[in-house]
Enzyme design. Structure first.
Site, PDB file in Angstrom:
ATOM      1  N   ARG A 165       0.853  -1.187   0.000  1.00  0.00           N
ATOM      2  CA  ARG A 165       0.000   0.000   0.000  1.00  0.00           C
ATOM      3  C   ARG A 165       0.890   1.239   0.000  1.00  0.00           C
ATOM      4  O   ARG A 165       2.107   1.134   0.126  1.00  0.00           O
ATOM      5  CB  ARG A 165      -0.935   0.010   1.215  1.00  0.00           C
ATOM      6  CG  ARG A 165      -0.218   0.008   2.548  1.00  0.00           C
ATOM      7  CD  ARG A 165      -1.188   0.135   3.706  1.00  0.00           C
ATOM      8  NE  ARG A 165      -0.503   0.246   4.982  1.00  0.00           N
ATOM      9  CZ  ARG A 165      -1.059   0.692   6.101  1.00  0.00           C
ATOM     10  NH1 ARG A 165      -2.321   1.072   6.091  1.00  0.00           N
ATOM     11  NH2 ARG A 165      -0.382   0.758   7.215  1.00  0.00           N
TER      12      ARG A 165
ATOM     13  N   PHE B  16      -2.587 -11.052  11.658  1.00  0.00           N
ATOM     14  CA  PHE B  16      -2.255 -11.199  13.074  1.00  0.00           C
ATOM     15  C   PHE B  16      -2.443  -9.896  13.847  1.00  0.00           C
ATOM     16  O   PHE B  16      -2.175  -9.841  15.047  1.00  0.00           O
ATOM     17  CB  PHE B  16      -0.816 -11.706  13.243  1.00  0.00           C
ATOM     18  CG  PHE B  16      -0.641 -13.130  12.783  1.00  0.00           C
ATOM     19  CD1 PHE B  16      -1.303 -14.165  13.422  1.00  0.00           C
ATOM     20  CD2 PHE B  16       0.185 -13.435  11.705  1.00  0.00           C
ATOM     21  CE1 PHE B  16      -1.151 -15.475  13.010  1.00  0.00           C
ATOM     22  CE2 PHE B  16       0.348 -14.744  11.279  1.00  0.00           C
ATOM     23  CZ  PHE B  16      -0.321 -15.771  11.925  1.00  0.00           C
TER      24      PHE B  16
ATOM     25  N   GLU C 172      -3.121   7.541   6.373  1.00  0.00           N
ATOM     26  CA  GLU C 172      -1.729   7.560   6.819  1.00  0.00           C
ATOM     27  C   GLU C 172      -0.770   7.987   5.700  1.00  0.00           C
ATOM     28  O   GLU C 172       0.118   7.233   5.296  1.00  0.00           O
ATOM     29  CB  GLU C 172      -1.326   6.194   7.379  1.00  0.00           C
ATOM     30  CG  GLU C 172      -2.056   5.803   8.644  1.00  0.00           C
ATOM     31  CD  GLU C 172      -1.582   4.501   9.246  1.00  0.00           C
ATOM     32  OE1 GLU C 172      -1.809   4.280  10.443  1.00  0.00           O
ATOM     33  OE2 GLU C 172      -0.983   3.680   8.507  1.00  0.00           O
TER      34      GLU C 172
ATOM     35  N   CYS D 156       3.360   7.923  -6.222  1.00  0.00           N
ATOM     36  CA  CYS D 156       4.144   9.155  -6.197  1.00  0.00           C
ATOM     37  C   CYS D 156       3.175  10.316  -6.026  1.00  0.00           C
ATOM     38  O   CYS D 156       2.313  10.526  -6.875  1.00  0.00           O
ATOM     39  CB  CYS D 156       4.934   9.315  -7.490  1.00  0.00           C
ATOM     40  SG  CYS D 156       5.624  10.972  -7.719  1.00  0.00           S
TER      41      CYS D 156
ATOM     42  N   GLU E 275      -2.047  -8.324   7.457  1.00  0.00           N
ATOM     43  CA  GLU E 275      -2.375  -7.944   8.830  1.00  0.00           C
ATOM     44  C   GLU E 275      -3.324  -8.935   9.508  1.00  0.00           C
ATOM     45  O   GLU E 275      -4.107  -8.559  10.380  1.00  0.00           O
ATOM     46  CB  GLU E 275      -2.943  -6.523   8.854  1.00  0.00           C
ATOM     47  CG  GLU E 275      -1.891  -5.481   8.475  1.00  0.00           C
ATOM     48  CD  GLU E 275      -2.396  -4.055   8.558  1.00  0.00           C
ATOM     49  OE1 GLU E 275      -1.701  -3.231   9.181  1.00  0.00           O
ATOM     50  OE2 GLU E 275      -3.460  -3.751   7.989  1.00  0.00           O
TER      51      GLU E 275
ATOM     52  N   GLU F  30      -7.467   5.271  14.907  1.00  0.00           N
ATOM     53  CA  GLU F  30      -7.032   3.875  14.996  1.00  0.00           C
ATOM     54  C   GLU F  30      -6.307   3.630  16.312  1.00  0.00           C
ATOM     55  O   GLU F  30      -5.505   4.453  16.774  1.00  0.00           O
ATOM     56  CB  GLU F  30      -6.076   3.511  13.859  1.00  0.00           C
ATOM     57  CG  GLU F  30      -6.687   3.398  12.489  1.00  0.00           C
ATOM     58  CD  GLU F  30      -5.663   2.903  11.471  1.00  0.00           C
ATOM     59  OE1 GLU F  30      -4.661   2.273  11.893  1.00  0.00           O
ATOM     60  OE2 GLU F  30      -5.854   3.159  10.276  1.00  0.00           O
TER      61      GLU F  30
ATOM     62  N   CYS G 133      11.614  10.488  -7.776  1.00  0.00           N
ATOM     63  CA  CYS G 133      11.599  10.263  -9.228  1.00  0.00           C
ATOM     64  C   CYS G 133      11.749  11.574  -9.995  1.00  0.00           C
ATOM     65  O   CYS G 133      11.817  12.667  -9.420  1.00  0.00           O
ATOM     66  CB  CYS G 133      10.313   9.546  -9.630  1.00  0.00           C
ATOM     67  SG  CYS G 133       8.835  10.603  -9.589  1.00  0.00           S
TER      68      CYS G 133
ATOM     69  N   CYS H 265       9.175  10.106  -2.365  1.00  0.00           N
ATOM     70  CA  CYS H 265       9.521   9.739  -3.742  1.00  0.00           C
ATOM     71  C   CYS H 265      10.627  10.651  -4.253  1.00  0.00           C
ATOM     72  O   CYS H 265      10.663  11.842  -3.929  1.00  0.00           O
ATOM     73  CB  CYS H 265       8.291   9.845  -4.649  1.00  0.00           C
ATOM     74  SG  CYS H 265       8.628   9.369  -6.367  1.00  0.00           S
TER      75      CYS H 265
END
Length: 660
Positions: A114, A355, A153, A118, A353, A305, A160, A158
């Protein structure tokens, strides 16, 4: 500006990320039953649903999301709808490899996880805008919709060629000329002078140390480039639903975003916080993040979260002991949160994810985690009308600035042992253990509302910030500064004398002859009213008009000042251990008229006032008893208390004063 309180009324949001595309549709109805049973009143949908909504370029599959949103509304559960732009589908990286970020060495950061985009890519931005437009058009009038959640998040870096072009445009907007840039960056060093804007590139991997001023500007640029992505999507949904608040979630104390700047663009400030349950000071870390987020929000905020149990990103991922999830959730509410949410609702059976815990774990309805979630839901339902929208007042502010963090973290620094977040945490811990309510503030903010301002460590200070600190003290405020503060200006240029001359005059320092960083585990003895050991850092100072409060008593600096005071301005040139720093700040705070929320507290007992409620939170390893003057009702139990309050391990009380 729409607020979280507009969306909640007089209640606290309770719920979390819901990713039902991972499950058969018949599971959704079971989820709703469990949500209602647990008091869940809000879910966040669509965070990672881009490939499900747009399986092919330009295609749209909204049917499943229509049914899901209707299902939530039919059961009285509000929806925070996310734009899914944090995780582009594989077809984008495959068809448009120019949207993929590149690392400092030019390597491609491939899709398959995820945040693989850019932020400067016009193609990525075009697709992100298109899906955001369609989501806003389809669901803007849906009665379940309570808020918008943009991306997730933001954290991509980047290097480039598209980023290089964007960086150059950003620099041309900041600097009036190439000569001005060369002066600000100190390019006379190592023959780095630029003769054409097109010669400038991001600070990619180099033969040796890179230009620190260029690196600092690139950090600023990256934060701004990501912010452009957020603002573009925010403006799309706000145009369609101006009545609804918009947010994106910060990561706790994340280096990549100037959160002060970002918070100005958010209706609601939200954060993801994951203290380590094995950390005996996990509660203090959570309090620090909560204080910082509340200060950025300048009012109620959103815990977007947290983990109901173990995470999956530590070396060893421990579950939370019984009661700890409830304790930390109520701590967030005590410190201003009007939303307590989790990643995620149901624990994934597949993927990276699986776990990572959830509100409903692999153990299901009978599992301990879900049973505790039900208790938290009942608690929040009971106190919501008393607490939602209420403020938290503080007489103390900790100053923090991302620009200073970035500048001090340069490659050619004096000490790798100087960890900026750790120093800030040490000073917050001292105030937390002293029982003092604390805000955070930017060094250029108006500080007049605070009796005490502390500066753990701000290596870089702009001229505006320096004048602000000097004006604060001259206006009657009390200032305590840690080491290596004001050493550099806004361009990361070292100030003559080792510290800005206005600060040297303020603290009564003639000059800083040398900085003496300490090795890992090394300490330096200091003599004062109470002897203490300094850690991390020391400085060879020459006082002018200051009084010496403590001196170094060992090593090369023996006999030289360690702690100085000039009037209401203090300078601490080392990092005292936890107890000495706590005692020093408590003494200075008392002199400044700042009092603890609750004077007599057993160790580990946190007391926080929010509005007219007193929250008691037990972080000690066992039960504690505390005396609270007056007559109170515990809103969690309904019981009256007159004096002693006993809290078990991880216990919580929420007291409302009532006449006997």
């Amino acid at each position: 500006m729409p607020s979280l309180n507009d969306a909640t009324g007089r209640r606290v949001f309770f719920g979390g990320d819901y990713n039902p595309e991972q499950w058969p549709e018949e599971t959704w109805h079971e989820d709703v039953r469990l949500m209602k049973q647990a008091g869940v009143n809000s879910v966040t949908l669509g965070v990672f649903s881009w490939a499900r909504i747009e399986p092919r370029p330009g295609a749209r599959e909204f049917g499943w999301l229509d049914r899901l949103t209707d299902l939530m509304h039919g059961n009285g559960i509000g929806v925070v709808l996310a734009t899914p732009t944090a995780s582009p589908p594989p077809w984008m990286g495959s068809r448009h490899p120019e949207t993929l970020p590149r690392g400092e060495d030019g390597s491609v950061i491939w899709y398959g996880s995820r945040q693989h985009f850019c932020p400067s890519s016009p193609v990525y931005r075009e697709y992100a805008a298109a899906i955001t437009e369609d989501l806003a058009a389809r669901y803007g009038d849906h009665p379940a919709l309570r808020m918008w959640h943009i991306n997730n998040e933001y954290c991509t870096f980047c290097y480039c060629e598209e980023t290089a072009r964007h960086f150059r445009r950003w620099l041309r907007a900041k600097y009036p000329s190439l000569d001005a840039l060369n002066d600000a960056w100190g390019t006379a060093f190592w023959s780095q002078r630029y003769g054409d804007w097109e010669e400038i590139i991001p600070p990619r991997r180099a033969q040796y140390l890179r230009n620190p001023a260029c690196t600092l500007d690139f950090r600023r640029f990256t934060s701004d480039a990501l912010l452009e992505c957020y603002v573009a999507e925010r403006d799309i949904v706000s145009a369609r639903t101006p009545r609804l608040p918009v947010t994106t979630n910060f990561m706790a104390f994340w280096t990549g975003q100037d959160a002060w700047r970002w918070a100005e663009e958010e209706d609601v400030v939200s954060v993801d916080s994951y203290p380590d349950p094995r950390d005996p000071l996990g509660g203090q870390y959570g309090a620090m993040i909560q204080d910082m987020t509340r200060s950025q929000a300048r009012g109620p905020w959103m815990l977007m979260e947290q983990a109901a149990g173990p995470v999956n990103f530590r070396g060893v991922n421990h579950p939370k002991p019984r009661g700890l999830n409830r304790l930390w959730s109520m701590q967030a509410v005590a410190r201003g949160a009007d939303a307590v949410c989790y990643f995620q609702w149901r624990q994934s059976r597949q993927g990276a994810e699986k776990f990572h815990s959830a509100m409903v774990t692999h153990a299901g309805e009978q599992g301990r985690t879900y049973q505790e979630i039900k208790q938290i839901g009942a608690d929040l339902s009971g106190i919501g009308e008393h607490v939602a929208g209420a403020g938290v007042s503080a007489d103390v502010a900790i100053l923090h600035d991302w620009n200073s963090w970035w500048a001090g973290d340069q490659e050619g620094r004096l000490s790798r042992e100087l960890d900026h977040p750790a120093v800030v945490r040490a000073w917050h811990r001292a105030l937390w253990e002293a029982g003092l309510a604390t805000d955070f503030a930017h060094p250029e903010h108006d500080l007049g509302a605070y009796r005490l301002v502390v500066v753990p460590h701000l290596y870089l200070l702009t001229d505006t910030a320096v004048d602000n600190l000097v004006g604060y003290v001259r206006g009657g405020g009390t200032l305590v500064s840690g080491f290596l503060t004001g050493a550099a200006d806004g361009d990361n240029r070292i100030r003559p004398g080792g510290m800005d001359e206005r600060l040297r005059e303020l603290f009564g320092i003639a000059t800083v002859h040398e900085w003496w960083p300490l090795e890992a585990g090394e300490t330096v003895d200091c003599d004062g009213p109470e002897p203490f050991e300094g850690t991390v850092w020391s400085e060879e100072l020459q006082a002018s008009t200051a009084d010496t409060v403590a001196v170094y008593s060992s090593g090369e600096l023996a006999g030289l000042p360690a702690v100085l005071r000039r009037g209401s301005a203090w300078y601490v040139s080392t990092l005292p251990g936890p107890a000495p720093l706590r005692d020093l700040l408590a003494r200075v705070a008392d002199d400044a008229g700042v009092r603890p929320v609750l004077a007599d507290r057993p160790a580990g007992l946190e007391a926080v006032r929010r509005g007219d409620l007193l929250f008691l939170l037990n972080h000690a390893p066992g039960p504690v008893t505390v005396t609270v003057p007056g007559h109170h009702r515990d809103l969690l139990t309904g019981e009256m208390t007159d004096g002693p309050v006993r809290l078990g391990r991880h216990g919580v009380a929420v007291l409302k004063e009532e006449r006997p």
